[in-house]
Structures are given as structure tokens and as C-alpha cells.
Enzyme design. Structure first.
Site, mmCIF file in Angstrom:
data_model
loop_
_atom_site.group_PDB
_atom_site.id
_atom_site.type_symbol
_atom_site.label_atom_id
_atom_site.label_comp_id
_atom_site.label_asym_id
_atom_site.label_seq_id
_atom_site.Cartn_x
_atom_site.Cartn_y
_atom_site.Cartn_z
ATOM 1 N N TYR A 1 0.843 -1.203 0.000
ATOM 2 C CA TYR A 1 0.000 0.000 0.000
ATOM 3 C C TYR A 1 0.881 1.256 0.000
ATOM 4 O O TYR A 1 0.658 2.191 -0.777
ATOM 5 C CB TYR A 1 -0.899 -0.039 1.239
ATOM 6 C CG TYR A 1 -1.842 1.119 1.385
ATOM 7 C CD1 TYR A 1 -3.020 1.189 0.629
ATOM 8 C CD2 TYR A 1 -1.581 2.151 2.286
ATOM 9 C CE1 TYR A 1 -3.899 2.250 0.778
ATOM 10 C CE2 TYR A 1 -2.451 3.213 2.441
ATOM 11 C CZ TYR A 1 -3.616 3.260 1.690
ATOM 12 O OH TYR A 1 -4.478 4.309 1.828
ATOM 13 N N LYS B 1 1.037 4.060 -2.942
ATOM 14 C CA LYS B 1 0.679 5.464 -2.704
ATOM 15 C C LYS B 1 1.887 6.396 -2.932
ATOM 16 O O LYS B 1 1.712 7.534 -3.359
ATOM 17 C CB LYS B 1 0.114 5.637 -1.291
ATOM 18 C CG LYS B 1 -1.230 4.936 -1.090
ATOM 19 C CD LYS B 1 -2.331 5.564 -1.945
ATOM 20 C CE LYS B 1 -3.699 5.001 -1.613
ATOM 21 N NZ LYS B 1 -4.783 5.668 -2.372
HETATM 22 N N1 NAD Z 1 -9.119 5.823 5.609
HETATM 23 C C1 NAD Z 1 -7.855 6.178 5.712
HETATM 24 O O1 NAD Z 1 -7.298 6.162 6.835
HETATM 25 C C2 NAD Z 1 -7.077 6.622 4.516
HETATM 26 C C3 NAD Z 1 -5.827 7.206 4.741
HETATM 27 C C4 NAD Z 1 -5.075 7.622 3.657
HETATM 28 C C5 NAD Z 1 -5.549 7.475 2.378
HETATM 29 N N2 NAD Z 1 -6.764 6.906 2.180
HETATM 30 C C6 NAD Z 1 -7.192 6.762 0.785
HETATM 31 O O2 NAD Z 1 -8.419 7.452 0.594
HETATM 32 C C7 NAD Z 1 -9.191 6.810 -0.413
HETATM 33 C C8 NAD Z 1 -10.577 6.486 0.144
HETATM 34 O O3 NAD Z 1 -10.421 5.591 1.237
HETATM 35 P P1 NAD Z 1 -11.562 5.255 2.302
HETATM 36 O O4 NAD Z 1 -10.932 5.275 3.628
HETATM 37 O O5 NAD Z 1 -12.769 6.057 2.034
HETATM 38 O O6 NAD Z 1 -11.787 3.708 1.929
HETATM 39 P P2 NAD Z 1 -13.110 2.837 1.770
HETATM 40 O O7 NAD Z 1 -12.650 1.437 1.684
HETATM 41 O O8 NAD Z 1 -14.116 3.210 2.804
HETATM 42 O O9 NAD Z 1 -13.671 3.342 0.353
HETATM 43 C C9 NAD Z 1 -12.974 3.077 -0.829
HETATM 44 C C10 NAD Z 1 -13.965 3.064 -1.973
HETATM 45 O O10 NAD Z 1 -13.252 2.741 -3.178
HETATM 46 C C11 NAD Z 1 -14.020 1.774 -3.874
HETATM 47 N N3 NAD Z 1 -13.187 0.961 -4.760
HETATM 48 C C12 NAD Z 1 -12.325 -0.026 -4.389
HETATM 49 N N4 NAD Z 1 -11.786 -0.593 -5.479
HETATM 50 C C13 NAD Z 1 -12.325 0.041 -6.555
HETATM 51 C C14 NAD Z 1 -12.165 -0.107 -7.951
HETATM 52 N N5 NAD Z 1 -11.352 -1.037 -8.461
HETATM 53 N N6 NAD Z 1 -12.861 0.718 -8.772
HETATM 54 C C15 NAD Z 1 -13.707 1.661 -8.269
HETATM 55 N N7 NAD Z 1 -13.894 1.830 -6.946
HETATM 56 C C16 NAD Z 1 -13.210 1.032 -6.101
HETATM 57 C C17 NAD Z 1 -14.655 0.933 -2.777
HETATM 58 O O11 NAD Z 1 -15.728 0.141 -3.248
HETATM 59 C C18 NAD Z 1 -15.046 1.985 -1.777
HETATM 60 O O12 NAD Z 1 -16.314 2.528 -2.042
HETATM 61 C C19 NAD Z 1 -8.391 5.568 -0.819
HETATM 62 O O13 NAD Z 1 -7.621 5.843 -1.960
HETATM 63 C C20 NAD Z 1 -7.488 5.341 0.372
HETATM 64 O O14 NAD Z 1 -6.339 4.622 0.031
HETATM 65 C C21 NAD Z 1 -7.540 6.479 3.211
#
Ligand code: NAD
Length: 248
Positions: free
Chosen positions: A153, A157
Site C-alpha cells: 500500500y 501510494k
Molecule cells: N481511511 C484512511 O485512513 C485513509 C488514509 C489515507 C488514504 N486513504 C485513501 O483514501 C481513499 C478512500 O479511502 P476510504 O478510507 O474512504 O476507503 P473505503 O474502503 O471506505 O472506500 C474506498 C472506496 O473505493 C471503492 N473501490 C475499491 N476498489 C475500486 C475499484 N477497483 N474501482 C472503483 N472503486 C473502487 C470501494 O468500493 C469503496 O467505495 C483511498 O484511496 C485510500 O487509500 C484512506
């Protein structure tokens, strides 16, 4: 003419908060997610329409290049044009390096990194023709300092941050800015899975300057800034949105 945006992975979590936040700021939206999130995606679209904005939903897998092309075509036909792409879709399935399978490594990169490239490539011709565009990529604190179990991951990123910089160089001459946000620990399904033990929650609350974990809404303002004309002279940047964990 209303501003318009595509948000990938918009059915829940940070993506959904961004969708609602952009709708509140007057954007019409194309919301994307994968098939199994269909019900939540429709629910998110209803919320956006309830705010008086136009909203189309697009079921597509960002790891599939032809899906990305179709998603952009459907967004343009539904909204007329696209001003903003928010590359939010992402996955995190924890695994130590010892136990990592090549399949999990590749799947992580296919969604988190290749998905960003494919959506960008699919939309950029349209943005170049209009000589206007805003691309906002969701990277992560993991691009700065990943935790154990996140090697794939963190690498995926970090690659998004590199891709953001080069996109900025290649597209800047067309009036297109490309920036990334690096959220810290945000309490979504992904965030909760990543931080199951209460001791780890307490640890992160302690080391964060604001002494709390993030909520999806905490990410909205920075994304909206990069999506707007307030950031017209800001490009190629990666902004930490982590409550004060990492400084660089
Ligand atoms: N939650 C955290 O702590 C955090 C921290 C840093 C970065 N992020 C990043 O923020 C973004 C959103 O994360 P989140 O926490 O809301 O996660 P989440 O898992 O709640 O939501 C992610 C969404 O992406 C969708 N998704 C997954 N694979 C997909 C694909 N192949 N095509 C289209 N959609 C797809 C999922 O169905 C889901 O709705 C991500 O890129 C994640 O890596 C999250």
C-alpha cells in the site's frame, strides 16, 4: 455553466464525503464505484441530488482500462463536460512482506496506482481540449511513512505522489493542475480495518498534534481547494491531511 467533477470510489467513506462536499460547493457530479457497491452508490447519488445538484452514477472498476474510458465517456455525456477528476478509489488489505502474495501486491497496484493512471489518461484529452482541468489524487500518509503490513500500500501510494508530480509537468501547459492529498488515519471502513486494536487507536491519537483521528469530512476542504480556482497556481503538490503527524 456548473462546475463538474468525477469522483471514483464515491459510494462510502472519504469519496462519499468529497462528493457531498463538492455538491455543497455547487458541483454537478459523476459518482463511480464497483458493482458490489451499487446500492450505496445510488444512495450517495440521491444525497447529492437532494442538495439540488445533477448526479450520474457509473459502475466501473478503475483497475480496468476499458472501464475507465467508458466511465469518462458516460460522465461527459451525462454532465456535458468534466472540470475535475478526483482519483479516490483505493484498497488496503494488510499483509506482512513475509506473507505477501504477488497477487495481492499486483491487485493493490492495479487499483491504487494503475487506476489513477488509467482514469487520468481517460480524462486528460478532454481536459486538454478545454484547456482546463483539476486532478486531485488520494495518496496517503503511508506514502510518507507506512506502517507494518502496508508495504504494498505504501509503495502504491508513493507511486501516486510521483505520478502526480509528472502529471503536473506534462499537463501544466494545458491549464490542468494535478495535486495529491495524503490523509492520515481517517475513520472509514478502510481506516477501521487498518486500526483494529484499541492500543493502536490510542497511540495515533497521542502522536497526532490535534489528538484525534480524522473523519471523512476532514479531507473534503483540502480536496475542494485543489479542485477549485483558489489553487490555480498550485500544482504538483502532495499535502498532508493528517492532523499533524508527519512534517514534510
Ligand atoms: N481511511 C484512511 O485512513 C485513509 C488514509 C489515507 C488514504 N486513504 C485513501 O483514501 C481513499 C478512500 O479511502 P476510504 O478510507 O474512504 O476507503 P473505503 O474502503 O471506505 O472506500 C474506498 C472506496 O473505493 C471503492 N473501490 C475499491 N476498489 C475500486 C475499484 N477497483 N474501482 C472503483 N472503486 C473502487 C470501494 O468500493 C469503496 O467505495 C483511498 O484511496 C485510500 O487509500 C484512506
Amino acid at each position: 455553466m456548473s462546475r463538474t467533477a468525477i469522483v471514483t470510489g464515491a459510494s462510502r467513506g472519504i469519496g462519499r464525503a468529497i462528493a457531498v462536499g463538492l455538491a455543497n460547493r455547487g458541483y454537478d457530479l459523476a459518482l463511480n464505484d464497483i458493482d458490489r457497491q451499487k446500492d450505496d452508490l445510488n444512495d450517495a447519488a440521491e444525497e447529492v441530488r437532494g442538495l439540488g445538484r445533477k448526479c450520474v452514477t457509473i459502475l466501473a472498476d478503475v483497475s480496468d482500462a476499458s472501464d475507465c474510458k467508458r466511465a469518462v465517456a458516460e460522465a461527459i455525456s451525462g454532465l456535458g463536460h468534466i472540470d475535475v477528476l478526483v482519483n479516490n478509489a483505493g484498497i488496503l488489505k494488510l499483509s506482512t512482506i513475509d506473507e505477501m502474495t504477488p497477487e495481492l501486491w499486483d491487485q493493490t497496484f492495479a487499483v491504487n496506482t494503475r487506476g489513477v493512471f488509467q482514469m487520468t489518461q481517460a480524462v486528460v484529452t478532454h481536459m486538454k481540449e478545454r484547456r482546463y482541468g483539476r486532478i486531485v489524487n488520494l495518496a496517503s500518509l503511508a506514502a510518507r511513512t507506512g506502517g507494518p503490513g502496508q508495504s504494498h500500500y505504501a509503495a502504491s501510494k508513493s507511486a501516486v505522489v510521483g505520478f502526480t508530480r509528472v502529471s503536473s509537468m506534462e499537463f501544466g501547459g494545458f491549464g490542468i493542475t494535478v495535486n495529491a492529498v495524503c490523509p492520515g488515519i481517517i475513520m472509514t471502513e478502510m481506516g477501521r480495518n487498518n486500526l483494529r486494536e484499541p492500543e493502536r487507536v490510542a497511540y495515533f491519537e497521542k502522536i497526532t498534534d490535534l489528538h484525534r483521528l480524522g473523519q471523512p469530512e476532514d479531507v473534503v476542504g483540502p480536496v475542494a481547494f485543489f479542485a477549485s480556482d483558489d489553487s490555480a497556481f498550485v500544482t504538483g503538490q502532495a499535502l498532508n491531511v493528517d492532523g499533524g503527524i508527519f512534517y514534510s
